[in-house]
Design an enzyme around this catalytic site. Structure first.
Site, PDB file in Angstrom:
ATOM      1  N   GLU A 247       0.887  -1.178   0.000  1.00 37.95           N
ATOM      2  CA  GLU A 247       0.000   0.000   0.000  1.00 37.95           C
ATOM      3  C   GLU A 247       0.912   1.212   0.000  1.00 37.95           C
ATOM      4  O   GLU A 247       1.726   1.370   0.916  1.00 37.95           O
ATOM      5  CB  GLU A 247      -0.906   0.004   1.236  1.00 37.95           C
ATOM      6  CG  GLU A 247      -1.978  -1.062   1.228  1.00 37.95           C
ATOM      7  CD  GLU A 247      -2.957  -0.941   0.069  1.00 37.95           C
ATOM      8  OE1 GLU A 247      -3.058   0.139  -0.541  1.00 37.95           O
ATOM      9  OE2 GLU A 247      -3.604  -1.955  -0.234  1.00 37.95           O
ATOM     10  N   GLU A 380       3.313  13.109  -4.709  1.00 38.67           N
ATOM     11  CA  GLU A 380       2.743  13.136  -3.355  1.00 38.67           C
ATOM     12  C   GLU A 380       3.599  14.037  -2.464  1.00 38.67           C
ATOM     13  O   GLU A 380       4.805  13.825  -2.336  1.00 38.67           O
ATOM     14  CB  GLU A 380       2.712  11.718  -2.774  1.00 38.67           C
ATOM     15  CG  GLU A 380       2.010  11.660  -1.437  1.00 38.67           C
ATOM     16  CD  GLU A 380       1.993  10.253  -0.858  1.00 38.67           C
ATOM     17  OE1 GLU A 380       3.063   9.620  -0.793  1.00 38.67           O
ATOM     18  OE2 GLU A 380       0.911   9.791  -0.457  1.00 38.67           O
TER      19      GLU A 380
HETATM   20  P1  NAD Z   1       8.698   4.730   3.909  1.00 39.46           P
HETATM   21  O1  NAD Z   1       8.577   3.990   2.637  1.00 39.46           O
HETATM   22  O2  NAD Z   1       9.847   5.640   4.077  1.00 39.46           O
HETATM   23  O3  NAD Z   1       8.796   3.689   5.130  1.00 39.46           O
HETATM   24  C1  NAD Z   1       7.799   2.724   5.360  1.00 39.46           C
HETATM   25  C2  NAD Z   1       8.422   1.575   6.144  1.00 39.46           C
HETATM   26  O4  NAD Z   1       9.377   0.907   5.329  1.00 39.46           O
HETATM   27  C3  NAD Z   1       9.184   2.020   7.394  1.00 39.46           C
HETATM   28  O5  NAD Z   1       8.987   1.089   8.425  1.00 39.46           O
HETATM   29  C4  NAD Z   1      10.612   2.007   6.918  1.00 39.46           C
HETATM   30  O6  NAD Z   1      11.548   1.873   7.960  1.00 39.46           O
HETATM   31  C5  NAD Z   1      10.613   0.796   6.012  1.00 39.46           C
HETATM   32  N1  NAD Z   1      11.699   0.768   5.027  1.00 39.46           N
HETATM   33  C6  NAD Z   1      12.384   1.819   4.511  1.00 39.46           C
HETATM   34  N2  NAD Z   1      13.324   1.381   3.645  1.00 39.46           N
HETATM   35  C7  NAD Z   1      13.210   0.034   3.602  1.00 39.46           C
HETATM   36  C8  NAD Z   1      13.889  -0.974   2.881  1.00 39.46           C
HETATM   37  N3  NAD Z   1      14.865  -0.708   2.023  1.00 39.46           N
HETATM   38  N4  NAD Z   1      13.514  -2.251   3.068  1.00 39.46           N
HETATM   39  C9  NAD Z   1      12.509  -2.558   3.912  1.00 39.46           C
HETATM   40  N5  NAD Z   1      11.844  -1.647   4.641  1.00 39.46           N
HETATM   41  C10 NAD Z   1      12.177  -0.360   4.480  1.00 39.46           C
HETATM   42  O7  NAD Z   1       7.315   5.472   4.152  1.00 39.46           O
HETATM   43  P2  NAD Z   1       6.926   6.476   5.347  1.00 39.46           P
HETATM   44  O8  NAD Z   1       7.624   7.775   5.099  1.00 39.46           O
HETATM   45  O9  NAD Z   1       7.102   5.823   6.673  1.00 39.46           O
HETATM   46  O10 NAD Z   1       5.358   6.636   5.130  1.00 39.46           O
HETATM   47  C11 NAD Z   1       4.804   7.563   4.283  1.00 39.46           C
HETATM   48  C12 NAD Z   1       4.330   6.921   3.007  1.00 39.46           C
HETATM   49  O11 NAD Z   1       3.403   5.880   3.312  1.00 39.46           O
HETATM   50  C13 NAD Z   1       3.565   7.846   2.086  1.00 39.46           C
HETATM   51  O12 NAD Z   1       3.991   7.674   0.755  1.00 39.46           O
HETATM   52  C14 NAD Z   1       2.119   7.413   2.223  1.00 39.46           C
HETATM   53  O13 NAD Z   1       1.299   7.697   1.130  1.00 39.46           O
HETATM   54  C15 NAD Z   1       2.279   5.966   2.455  1.00 39.46           C
HETATM   55  N6  NAD Z   1       1.088   5.401   3.096  1.00 39.46           N
HETATM   56  C16 NAD Z   1       0.257   4.621   2.341  1.00 39.46           C
HETATM   57  C17 NAD Z   1      -0.901   4.094   2.881  1.00 39.46           C
HETATM   58  C18 NAD Z   1      -1.796   3.226   2.067  1.00 39.46           C
HETATM   59  O14 NAD Z   1      -2.510   2.426   2.646  1.00 39.46           O
HETATM   60  N7  NAD Z   1      -1.797   3.335   0.747  1.00 39.46           N
HETATM   61  C19 NAD Z   1      -1.222   4.358   4.205  1.00 39.46           C
HETATM   62  C20 NAD Z   1      -0.360   5.165   4.950  1.00 39.46           C
HETATM   63  C21 NAD Z   1       0.798   5.665   4.380  1.00 39.46           C
END
Ligand code: NAD
Length: 478
Positions: A247, A380
């Site tokens: 997601e 975004e």
């Molecule tokens: P992010 O992608 O930076 O991090 C998400 C998670 O992934 C964190 O736990 C992070 O530590 C982990 N992560 C980062 N790099 C990784 C890697 N290389 N391998 C494995 N895990 C890794 O996102 P964020 O900044 O925490 O959240 C914001 C984003 O989430 C926005 O783009 C938002 O739209 C999205 N979001 C989507 C939904 C949905 O249901 N569509 C809901 C909430 C948030």
């Protein structure tokens, strides 16, 4: 301050490294210090989960129901206290945070019920004297990787179905919100799950997350986060033949047509674009407004925006809290700059705000004269920044709404059944809202999008079974 521990193989385990968790409404307030797991910690959690799976996958559904119900009951009983912690750590307002905690409790309650409703099918064979049974089985070890913007609801909507259907979990929360994750883990552990069934591994995505994704004993990854991370995870999961669901982001349109009720449209837009500081994947970041109502809508929006109270998330009366951290604030401001340079007109907001406490406060910001090909209409931002795009008529508005690489949620404000019905059928998104904000969904129905927003089976509601189980077809000679 001693770092709060990870939970691995049935024990609370410290780490050589810890990280401070800072309140974004008041950067002098340290919420706590939390252990940072390394690769070895993560591998031990995976091994414990793998070992626990043999028994847990065969545990009785009554036991799973009772454990999930116990978790739900404690979350709901402590929603005010947990909501306060969540608001302090993430920066959404206290009512929003308490609402999110209650939602997490309802999700555990829902999946407690689903645990005793796991069904299969018995189907006639095309051959004589053969019975066919189709059953659902758990996957094994599920890696749960979550973002910071819903620190308890998103973990709940992954952990609860994973456990309900008999999987074991290694939970890796976002770095910015370990306190809520830790509090949730304490509740899950207190419910009395057998050791190894649930593990909390706080730490960096590049360390804990990558170990989970690349480990052969992890059967599936449920991820919510940014598009960039999601793409990387998809590639790694395919290389390892893992099941995965993603997601990701959104650039959600809210269409306002000439026949809209103005007060409904303004409230939908303000809520969808600015509440939770715009830090929702379902935020209405594109307001697509038809010619006949455009100028009146912009006037009403800017008037309404003057009344919005941006302040400390924990203060009574605050409607919008701060950005989650310095880097998100910088991203918001940099996109505001991009918008100006692209030739969009700043109709409201555009800068930071000083408050009594040092926090990451940013003004709700509205751009007008935005073209749908500008970066502020395509990428975004994840902050309280909305772009008004003018459309000739409904048909052009719908085309603009669908002209995006994302497809999470699409909304329309209209008093016409014709437009509402047409939009529901033709909006290219996983969720559609009529006269409602694009953000704000129920917990018992599918959640997810299309195109660049989501990949794999839907989350939540009964549809969650598609991801957390695998189907077996058994043939028996009768
Ligand atoms: P992010 O992608 O930076 O991090 C998400 C998670 O992934 C964190 O736990 C992070 O530590 C982990 N992560 C980062 N790099 C990784 C890697 N290389 N391998 C494995 N895990 C890794 O996102 P964020 O900044 O925490 O959240 C914001 C984003 O989430 C926005 O783009 C938002 O739209 C999205 N979001 C989507 C939904 C949905 O249901 N569509 C809901 C909430 C948030």
């Amino acid at each position: 301050m001693e770092a709060a521990a990870n939970y691995i193989a049935g024990e609370w385990v410290g780490a050589s490294q810890g990280a401070e968790d800072i309140n974004p409404s008041n950067t002098r307030d340290v919420v706590g210090v939390f252990a940072r797991a390394d690769i070895e910690d993560t591998k031990r959690a995976i091994a414990a989960a793998k070992q626990a799976f043999a028994q847990w996958s065969r545990s009785g559904i009554q036991q799973r129901h009772d454990l999930l119900k116990k978790i739900a009951d404690e979350i709901l009983a402590r929603k005010d206290e947990l909501g306060r912690l969540l608001a302090r750590e993430e920066g959404k307002t206290l009512p929003e945070a308490v609402g999110e905690v209650a939602r997490a409790g309802q999700i555990f309650l829902f999946f407690a019920g689903e645990a005793v409703r796991i069904a299969g099918e018995k189907i006639a064979s095309v051959r004589p004297n053969i019975d066919i049974e189709i059953t659902r089985e758990p996957l094994g070890v599920v890696g749960v990787i979550t973002p910071w913007n819903f620190p308890i609801a998103i973990p709940a909507w992954k952990i609860a179905p994973a456990l309900a259907y008999g999987n074991c979990v290694v939970f890796k929360p976002a770095d910015l919100v370990p306190a809520t994750a830790h509090a949730l883990a304490e509740i899950v552990v207190r419910a009395g799950l057998p050791p190894g069934v649930f593990n909390l591994v706080m730490g960096r995505g590049s360390v804990v997350g990558e170990t989970l994704i690349k480990h052969p004993d992890v059967a599936a990854i449920s991820f919510t986060g940014s598009v960039a991370t999601g793409r990387q995870i998809a590639a790694d999961c395919i290389a390892g033949m893992k099941k995965f669901q993603l997601e990701m982001g959104g650039k959600n349109p809210l269409v306002v047509v000439d026949d809209a009720d103005m007060s409904v449209a303004v409230e939908c837009a303000v809520n969808g674009a600015f509440f939770s500081t715009g830090q929702r994947c379902t935020a209405s970041s594109r307001l697509i407004v038809t010619e006949g109502i455009h100028d009146r809508f912009v006037q009403a929006m800017t008037a309404r925006m003057k009344t919005l109270v941006v302040d400390d998330a924990l203060k009574a009366g605050t409607q919008i809290g701060p950005a989650v951290d310095r880097s998100q604030l910088d991203q918001d401001l940099s996109y505001i700059d991009v918008g100006r340079k692209e030739g969009a007109q700043l109709a409201a907001g555009g800068g930071t705000i000083e408050r009594d406490t040092a926090g990451f406060y940013v003004q709700p910001t509205l751009f007008t004269n935005v073209r749908n090909d500008m970066r502020i209409a395509r990428e975004e931002i994840f902050g309280p920044v909305a772009a008004v795009i003018r459309a000739r008529d409904y048909d052009e508005a719908l085309a603009l709404a669908n002209d995006t690489s994302f497809g999470l949620c699409a909304g329309i404000c209209t008093t016409s059944l014709k437009h509402a019905s047409h939009f529901k059928r033709n909006a290219d998104a996983g969720m559609v809202m009529v006269n409602l904000p694009t953000a704000g969904v129920d917990y018992h129905v599918p959640f997810g999008g299309r195109k660049g927003s989501s990949y794999g089976p839907r989350e939540q509601g009964r549809y969650a079974a598609e991801f957390y189980t695998t189907v077996k077809t058994a043939y028996t000679l009768a």
